[in-house]
Scaffold this motif. Sequence first.
Motif, PDB file in Angstrom:
ATOM      1  N   LEU A  12       0.826  -1.209   0.000  1.00 26.29           N
ATOM      2  CA  LEU A  12       0.000   0.000   0.000  1.00 26.29           C
ATOM      3  C   LEU A  12       0.864   1.264   0.000  1.00 26.29           C
ATOM      4  CD1 LEU A  12      -2.806  -1.067   2.512  1.00 26.29           C
ATOM      5  CD2 LEU A  12      -3.008  -0.820   0.032  1.00 26.29           C
ATOM      6  N   LEU A  15       2.178   1.598  -3.630  1.00 23.66           N
ATOM      7  CA  LEU A  15       1.163   2.000  -4.602  1.00 23.66           C
ATOM      8  C   LEU A  15       0.684   3.425  -4.372  1.00 23.66           C
ATOM      9  CD1 LEU A  15      -1.004  -1.256  -4.855  1.00 23.66           C
ATOM     10  CD2 LEU A  15       0.717  -0.446  -6.464  1.00 23.66           C
ATOM     11  N   ASN A  16       0.457   3.781  -3.127  1.00 18.36           N
ATOM     12  CA  ASN A  16      -0.157   5.077  -2.831  1.00 18.36           C
ATOM     13  C   ASN A  16       0.862   6.203  -2.701  1.00 18.36           C
ATOM     14  OD1 ASN A  16      -2.754   3.901  -2.723  1.00 18.36           O
ATOM     15  ND2 ASN A  16      -2.460   3.317  -0.592  1.00 18.36           N
ATOM     16  N   ASP A  17       1.947   5.962  -1.985  1.00 17.38           N
ATOM     17  CA  ASP A  17       2.874   7.043  -1.645  1.00 17.38           C
ATOM     18  C   ASP A  17       4.059   7.157  -2.596  1.00 17.38           C
ATOM     19  OD1 ASP A  17       1.179   7.269   0.487  1.00 17.38           O
ATOM     20  OD2 ASP A  17       2.572   6.501   1.986  1.00 17.38           O
ATOM     21  N   GLY A  20       2.238   6.441  -6.774  1.00 17.52           N
ATOM     22  CA  GLY A  20       1.100   7.308  -7.082  1.00 17.52           C
ATOM     23  C   GLY A  20       0.108   6.683  -8.030  1.00 17.52           C
ATOM     24  N   GLU A  22      -2.949   6.626  -8.141  1.00 15.80           N
ATOM     25  CA  GLU A  22      -4.110   7.435  -8.498  1.00 15.80           C
ATOM     26  C   GLU A  22      -3.847   8.297  -9.736  1.00 15.80           C
ATOM     27  OE1 GLU A  22      -1.435  10.084  -6.348  1.00 15.80           O
ATOM     28  OE2 GLU A  22      -2.159   8.049  -5.932  1.00 15.80           O
ATOM     29  N   ASN A  25      -5.655   7.124 -13.093  1.00 23.05           N
ATOM     30  CA  ASN A  25      -7.105   6.905 -13.092  1.00 23.05           C
ATOM     31  C   ASN A  25      -7.758   7.133 -14.456  1.00 23.05           C
ATOM     32  OD1 ASN A  25      -7.190   6.108 -10.461  1.00 23.05           O
ATOM     33  ND2 ASN A  25      -7.979   8.044  -9.650  1.00 23.05           N
ATOM     34  N   THR A  34      -9.786   2.147  -6.213  1.00 21.47           N
ATOM     35  CA  THR A  34      -9.697   3.193  -5.203  1.00 21.47           C
ATOM     36  C   THR A  34      -8.860   2.692  -4.023  1.00 21.47           C
ATOM     37  OG1 THR A  34     -11.680   2.427  -4.054  1.00 21.47           O
ATOM     38  CG2 THR A  34     -11.987   4.023  -5.858  1.00 21.47           C
ATOM     39  N   PRO A  35      -8.344   3.580  -3.201  1.00 22.86           N
ATOM     40  CA  PRO A  35      -7.541   3.134  -2.055  1.00 22.86           C
ATOM     41  C   PRO A  35      -8.253   2.115  -1.178  1.00 22.86           C
ATOM     42  CG  PRO A  35      -7.246   5.483  -2.376  1.00 22.86           C
ATOM     43  CD  PRO A  35      -8.310   5.059  -3.347  1.00 22.86           C
ATOM     44  N   ASP A  36      -9.538   2.317  -0.942  1.00 20.25           N
ATOM     45  CA  ASP A  36     -10.277   1.372  -0.100  1.00 20.25           C
ATOM     46  C   ASP A  36     -10.415   0.013  -0.770  1.00 20.25           C
ATOM     47  OD1 ASP A  36     -10.561   3.267   1.851  1.00 20.25           O
ATOM     48  OD2 ASP A  36     -12.623   3.804   1.318  1.00 20.25           O
ATOM     49  N   LYS A  39      -6.971  -1.757  -0.773  1.00 22.93           N
ATOM     50  CA  LYS A  39      -6.666  -2.261   0.570  1.00 22.93           C
ATOM     51  C   LYS A  39      -7.470  -3.517   0.883  1.00 22.93           C
ATOM     52  CE  LYS A  39      -6.496  -0.936   5.445  1.00 22.93           C
ATOM     53  NZ  LYS A  39      -6.827   0.077   6.464  1.00 22.93           N
TER      54      LYS A  39
END
Length: 597
Positions: A12, A15-17, A20, A22, A25, A34-36, A39
């Motif tokens: 996570l 992918l997120n930090d 990136g 997002e 998209n 989406t992040p949720d 996860k």
Amino acid sequence: MPTYKAPVEDVLFLLNDVLGIERYNNIPGFADATPDVVKAILEEGGRLCEEVLQPLNRVGDTEGCTRHDDGSVTTPPGFKDAYRQFADGGWVGLSADPKYGGQGLPHTLSAAMNEFVASANIAFGMYPGLTQGAIAALTIHGSDEQKALYLPKLVSGEWLGTMNLTEPHCGTDLGLLKTRAVPNGDGSYAITGTKIFISAGEHDLSDNIIHLVLARIEGAPEGTKGISLFVVPKVLPTPDGGLGERNALGCGALEEKMGIHGNATCVMNYDGAQGWLVGEADKGLRAMFTMMNEARLGVGIQGLSQSEVAYQNAVTYARDRLQGRSLTGPKAPDKPADPIIVHPDVRRMLMNMKAFNEAARALVLWTAIKGDVSHRGSDQAERQAAEDLMGLMTPVIKGVLTDTGFQNTVAAQQVYGGHGYIAEWGMEQFVRDARIAMIYEGANGIQALDLVGRKLAANGGRAVMAWFKEVGEFVSEHKDDEAMAPYVGPLKSGLDALQQATMWFMQNAMAKPDNAGAGSTDYMHLMGLVALGYMWAQMARASLAALDGGAENASFHETKLKTGRYYMERVMPEAQAHLARITSGADSLMALDAESF
């Protein structure tokens, strides 16, 4: 007994930090990730791997697969039920086209899940893993009829797939292939020949197995220009996708192997089996390379996976095992000895593993995103650039991650001392299982030659120059950032060495090709060092930003920064040794005649 915990938090973070996700998209599938959702997927997939697949890893190793007199094969106890849970959960088709029943999510998520699966049970993971390769090949190269007939069943996991390349006399050099295809007059072909080392060639996990087979059509040119690809089902499908008659093929034997005992590695005999051409005649390698590239990235993930699970268990052991006292004085004075994790040389092994695993995971996901962009992006220039970089990194991921992954399983075994040599502790299985990844889907020496002999020069060096530019711009962007100096300085040094090596090949390999061959493995590992260093620099940037922003999980990011600094100080200097070997040329390597060995 070994244990395994899926590194969900680390994925996570990447992918997120770091990467990136997002930002993509606008590409089909990413908006749904989406992040949720990501996860939830990773947590559920991790749970399945930890609770269902990992407990079967030793069972698969000790029980293995069984071939019966009728040629059928039974997988180890528990595999069939575990596979049904895996397929029913939609994991086979996680990133497949929704048109055929897939979930359409980014392949990047499948790559993350594939690591979890292989860490938990590498032999089990090969069954659905090969199917994902077959799905990719048929999606790109299959006819509309073939897609409609096979893809829904493969994507759902109701049927499984394989790839059939190797023959007894023919491994990497596919031009020597002898399996022949004779037209039947009805659009199908009669396939006759023997294939060996066919993973998942026969088993009891599904009612049908869809083999993708390389063969030479009668009268086709010799060499690689005359090879075609065929879809050859174990059971002939009816037009509505049901099961008809058994095809004329079977498992002649199971290979006796060093490891991955839970996967059925078969000798497959084709005795006039009915098959259908995939793509164009005599263009089979192009279609098979789609599957092979998927497989090579998957095998690279296998190298990481065994390194990760071996590392996790070695850390647990090192924390618990009491032996000797710290060089700087007792750290557990209330105990008869200190835990071995206090000893610098044990730390060296553990830190090498940890620093590799986290950077290798980042490189896998970075490359997987490039793959998603190349297949799904709307901008042609972006697609081409992503495809270039993915092609450049494929041999690096396959070769470096499996070479180093195996070395790390051996190091983890060493942490255990004598217990590492005893089967019940599980370390020796990781060593045995990891060893095959350096060999199959193109031995690592072939990966190095592919990188140096083909990928560097492809399209006038377009891919490697673009990658040098990307890393160079990152270095320039952060050259005045004091906090980034411990990461950017060593990265620049490694990049300089890699560029020097590249220039040396340009000046010395054309006139004397042995210079390229002699330096190819060092070059592959040098590029791997720099690629992993680039990942560490990006992770350091993300963790520094998180700490500046008051991140709640500060210890996570502080640990990242310390691990990245270790990589830069203790691992990246190997770049100079690789450069020295490359620029020494081939003379001493080729000096002996064959009789002198």
